[in-house]
Design an enzyme around this catalytic site. Structure first.
Site, PDB file in Angstrom:
ATOM      1  N   HIS A 195      43.986  34.569  52.270  1.00  0.00           N
ATOM      2  CA  HIS A 195      42.553  34.655  52.027  1.00  0.00           C
ATOM      3  C   HIS A 195      42.240  34.791  50.537  1.00  0.00           C
ATOM      4  O   HIS A 195      41.088  34.994  50.149  1.00  0.00           O
ATOM      5  CB  HIS A 195      41.990  35.861  52.803  1.00  0.00           C
ATOM      6  CG  HIS A 195      40.519  35.849  52.993  1.00  0.00           C
ATOM      7  ND1 HIS A 195      39.690  36.839  52.502  1.00  0.00           N
ATOM      8  CD2 HIS A 195      39.703  34.968  53.611  1.00  0.00           C
ATOM      9  CE1 HIS A 195      38.447  36.580  52.816  1.00  0.00           C
ATOM     10  NE2 HIS A 195      38.414  35.447  53.487  1.00  0.00           N
ATOM     11  N   LYS A 197      41.581  33.914  46.563  1.00  0.00           N
ATOM     12  CA  LYS A 197      40.928  32.870  45.767  1.00  0.00           C
ATOM     13  C   LYS A 197      41.295  33.123  44.312  1.00  0.00           C
ATOM     14  O   LYS A 197      40.695  33.973  43.650  1.00  0.00           O
ATOM     15  CB  LYS A 197      39.407  32.900  45.928  1.00  0.00           C
ATOM     16  CG  LYS A 197      38.918  32.563  47.332  1.00  0.00           C
ATOM     17  CD  LYS A 197      38.718  33.771  48.180  1.00  0.00           C
ATOM     18  CE  LYS A 197      38.178  33.377  49.551  1.00  0.00           C
ATOM     19  NZ  LYS A 197      38.272  34.464  50.518  1.00  0.00           N
ATOM     20  N   ASP A 202      47.054  27.882  32.364  1.00  0.00           N
ATOM     21  CA  ASP A 202      47.960  28.054  31.220  1.00  0.00           C
ATOM     22  C   ASP A 202      48.506  29.472  31.100  1.00  0.00           C
ATOM     23  O   ASP A 202      48.972  29.869  30.018  1.00  0.00           O
ATOM     24  CB  ASP A 202      47.250  27.659  29.917  1.00  0.00           C
ATOM     25  CG  ASP A 202      47.046  26.153  29.808  1.00  0.00           C
ATOM     26  OD1 ASP A 202      47.793  25.407  30.466  1.00  0.00           O
ATOM     27  OD2 ASP A 202      46.130  25.728  29.078  1.00  0.00           O
ATOM     28  N   HIS A 380      28.571  36.705  50.762  1.00  0.00           N
ATOM     29  CA  HIS A 380      30.014  36.501  50.840  1.00  0.00           C
ATOM     30  C   HIS A 380      30.767  37.328  49.790  1.00  0.00           C
ATOM     31  O   HIS A 380      31.986  37.262  49.689  1.00  0.00           O
ATOM     32  CB  HIS A 380      30.357  35.011  50.671  1.00  0.00           C
ATOM     33  CG  HIS A 380      31.714  34.647  51.157  1.00  0.00           C
ATOM     34  ND1 HIS A 380      32.773  34.380  50.317  1.00  0.00           N
ATOM     35  CD2 HIS A 380      32.205  34.524  52.412  1.00  0.00           C
ATOM     36  CE1 HIS A 380      33.851  34.090  51.025  1.00  0.00           C
ATOM     37  NE2 HIS A 380      33.541  34.168  52.305  1.00  0.00           N
ATOM     38  N   LYS A 382      32.461  40.571  47.850  1.00  0.00           N
ATOM     39  CA  LYS A 382      33.246  41.739  48.268  1.00  0.00           C
ATOM     40  C   LYS A 382      33.465  42.606  47.033  1.00  0.00           C
ATOM     41  O   LYS A 382      34.443  42.439  46.300  1.00  0.00           O
ATOM     42  CB  LYS A 382      34.599  41.316  48.848  1.00  0.00           C
ATOM     43  CG  LYS A 382      34.532  40.234  49.958  1.00  0.00           C
ATOM     44  CD  LYS A 382      34.884  38.899  49.427  1.00  0.00           C
ATOM     45  CE  LYS A 382      35.124  37.833  50.475  1.00  0.00           C
ATOM     46  NZ  LYS A 382      34.303  37.749  51.613  1.00  0.00           N
ATOM     47  N   ASP A 387      30.927  55.776  41.327  1.00  0.00           N
ATOM     48  CA  ASP A 387      30.547  56.670  40.228  1.00  0.00           C
ATOM     49  C   ASP A 387      30.246  55.916  38.939  1.00  0.00           C
ATOM     50  O   ASP A 387      30.255  56.499  37.846  1.00  0.00           O
ATOM     51  CB  ASP A 387      31.640  57.721  39.985  1.00  0.00           C
ATOM     52  CG  ASP A 387      31.729  58.740  41.112  1.00  0.00           C
ATOM     53  OD1 ASP A 387      30.842  58.734  41.989  1.00  0.00           O
ATOM     54  OD2 ASP A 387      32.679  59.540  41.112  1.00  0.00           O
TER      55      ASP A 387
END
Length: 462
Positions: A195, A197, A202, A380, A382, A387
Site C-alpha cells: 500500500h 506510495k 537519483d 484519502h 492519512k 501537540d
C-alpha cells in the site's frame, strides 16, 4: 482505492481466509517502553551517527510543559521501532493531486541516474498514461527506472499497460501476484498488499504519502480553494504527500530495495542509488516502513505518540476502523483533557469501510472526542499531528488492514515549524467539514445503524 475496489471474488477469498486464522496487533505500553528506552535517541546525519550528547543537544529545546517532550518521545520511538532519527532534511507538504503530480513530474524530468517508484494503484487513464510516458522517456534517455506496483491495486488495469513500459526498458515487479501461477518463490500471499506510495529520484529526492496514480487526482479538492465547487464531479480527492531532500531519502531507498528483493525479483540494475548524502534543511525525520509479519513500527510510533499527548491530537484519516487499543488510546486521551479531533470522510470509495468506521462514533463522542466529516471531496489523506510538534504523513490508515496486512510507509517529522504547517492544514480541513455531534448521532436512522452493525462484522478485513 482499497482491496474492496478489486473484483468481488477476491473479497470472497479474503472472507474465507478469516475462517482460518486472525493475527493480532501487539500491546503498546508507554510506561514499559520508557523502561527500555535509552537516555537519548539515535540521530543520524549526512556525516554519520551523532554522539549521545550532541543528539541530546539537538533535541534539548525547552518545549512547553503542555506539549510532548520531543527528546523523550524520540527515545521512546527508538526503543519501540529500532529506527533512528535522521537530521538535516528539507520537508515540503503537498496537498491534493495536481500540485503533487506537478512536483513529482518535475523531479522525474530532472532525473539524471535512477528512478525508483512504488505504488498501490497505477491506473491506465489520462494521468496514468502521462506519468508512464514520462517514465519511459527517462528510461530511453538512459536513466534506470524501476517500478513496484501492487497486483490487487492494479487488478483492473490491462497488462498491456505495464508491458508497454517493460518494452521501453523499465524494470517492473507486480507485488504479490493474484494469480498463483505468477508467484516466484515467496508463496501466495494475496492478503498481504503493498500500500506504499513512494518515489525516489537519483537517491536525492523522495516523495511519500497517500497519493496514487489515478485520474481521481486530476482535479483539486476544495482545500484552500477560494471558490466552492458546484458539485462532487468537479472535485478531486483530498490527499496529502511530502517531498523530502536530505539524508532521509536514503532510508526510503532502502525500503524500496528491501521490498524489491523480498519479492524474489531479478537483481536491480546497476545505478548510483546511494549518492553521498548532503544536508538539505533542518528537519528531524524518521522514515518508518512496516510490512506483514514485521515489527509494527508505524503502529507502535502512532500509539506511543497518542498515549503521551498532552494538549492535542489532530487526525485526518481516509479509512478509520480502529482496533480496540487505538480506540481506547483516543478515548483515554480525551478523558485526561487532551483535545482530540478527527477529520473523517462524509463520502467514500468504500461504503463498507465508511460504515464500519462510523460504528465507533458513539463511544468516541461520549468520551469527548470531536468528529468532523469532510464535505464534497473524497478524503484519502492519512495524517496525524500531536501537540503541534509531532507529525506524520504517510500511506497508513487507522485500521487493522494497514497495520497488520499491508506494507506501508510513514514519514515522522519532529518540531514545531512543520507542526504548525500541519495544524494549519488541519484547520483548513475543519473549515470544509461538518461536525458530528453526539445529539445528532443518537438521532440517526435505523437503516444507518443497520449498515454500521453489518459492516463492523468485517472490520478486521477491511
Amino acid at each position: 482505492m482499497r482491496i474492496l475496489r478489486a473484483q468481488n471474488w477476491l473479497a470472497a477469498v479474503l472472507a474465507l481466509w478469516s475462517l482460518v486464522a486472525c493475527a493480532s496487533l501487539p500491546t503498546v505500553d508507554a510506561d514499559r517502553t520508557k523502561a527500555q528506552a535509552a537516555p537519548a535517541p539515535v540521530v543520524k546525519t549526512a556525516n554519520g551517527t551523532l554522539p549521545a550528547d550532541k543528539a541530546k543537544a539537538l533535541l534539548a529545546k525547552r518545549w512547553s510543559k503542555s506539549t510532548l517532550d520531543l527528546k523523550a518521545q524520540a527515545a521512546l520511538e527508538d526503543a519501540a521501532t529500532g529506527v533512528p532519527l535522521i537530521a538535516g532534511n528539507q520537508v515540503k507538504l503537498l496537498f491534493d493531486g495536481p500540485a503533487t503530480m506537478a512536483e513529482m513530474m518535475k523531479a522525474i524530468a530532472g532525473a539524471k541516474n535512477n528512478i525508483n517508484f512504488e505504488t498501490y494503484i497505477f491506473d491506465q487513464d489520462e494521468l496514468g498514461d502521462k506519468f508512464a510516458d514520462l517514465l519511459m522517456e527517462k528510461q530511453r534517455q538512459g536513466v534506470t527506472v524501476n517500478i513496484i506496483y501492487d497486483s490487487v491495486g492494479t487488478l483492473t488495469v490491462p497488462q498491456q499497460f505495464f508491458d508497454r513500459m517493460k518494452a521501453a526498458g523499465i524494470h517492473l515487479v507486480a507485488f504479490n501476484p493474484v494469480n498463483p501461477a505468477k508467484v516466484r518463490g515467496n508463496g501466495w500471499k494475496v492478503n498481504n498488499r503493498d500500500h506504499r506510495k513512494m518515489l525516489i529520484v537519483d537517491g536525492k529526492i523522495g516523495f511519500a504519502g497517500g497519493i496514487n496514480i489515478s485520474d481521481t487526482y486530476s482535479k483539486s479538492s476544495p482545500f484552500r480553494s477560494k471558490s466552492r465547487p458546484k458539485s462532487e464531479k468537479d472535485v478531486g480527492w483530498r490527499d496529502t504527500h511530502v517531498r523530502i531532500e536530505g539524508p532521509a531519502v536514503q532510508a526510503m531507498q532502502w525500503l524500496f530495495i528491501q521490498n524489491w528483493t523480498g519479492q524474489d525479483a531479478d537483481d536491480l540494475r546497476e545505478a548510483d542509488y546511494f549518492p553521498t548524502p548532503v544536508i538539505a534543511g533542518d528537519k528531524l525525520v524518521r522514515i518508518l516502513g512496516s510490512e506483514p509479519g514485521g515489527k509494527f513500527e508505524i503502529y507502535k510510533a502512532m500509539l506511543l505518540a497518542i498515549q503521551e499527548a498532552k494538549k492535542s491530537i489532530h487526525i485526518t484519516c481516509a479509512y478509520f476502523v480502529p482496533d480496540e487499543q487505538t480506540l481506547q488510546a483516543l478515548i483515554d486521551a480525551a478523558k485526561r483533557g487532551v483535545k482530540v479531533e478527527l477529520v473523517l470522510p462524509s463520502v467514500s470509495d468504500s461504503g463498507v469501510v465508511f460504515h464500519a468506521g462510523r460504528a465507533f462514533y458513539q463511544r468516541l463522542l461520549e468520551a469527548g472526542v470531536r468528529i468532523h466529516e469532510l464535505n464534497l471531496a473524497v478524503l484519502h489523506a492519512k495524517t496525524v499531528v500531536i501537540d503541534g510538534v509531532w507529525s506524520t504523513v504517510g500511506s497508513t490508515n487507522m485500521d487493522t488492514r494497514s497495520f497488520l496486512h499491508n506494507s506501508e510507509v510513514n514519514v515522522i517529522v519532529l518540531g514545531d515549524a512543520f507542526g504548525k504547517e500541519m495544524e494549519n492544514a488541519f484547520r483548513e480541513d475543519l473549515r470544509n467539514s461538518k461536525e458530528v455531534t453526539l445529539a445528532s448521532w443518537k438521532d440517526r436512522g435505523v437503516v444507518t445503524r443497520m449498515k454500521e452493525w453489518a459492516a463492523k462484522w468485517w472490520d478486521y478485513w477491511l
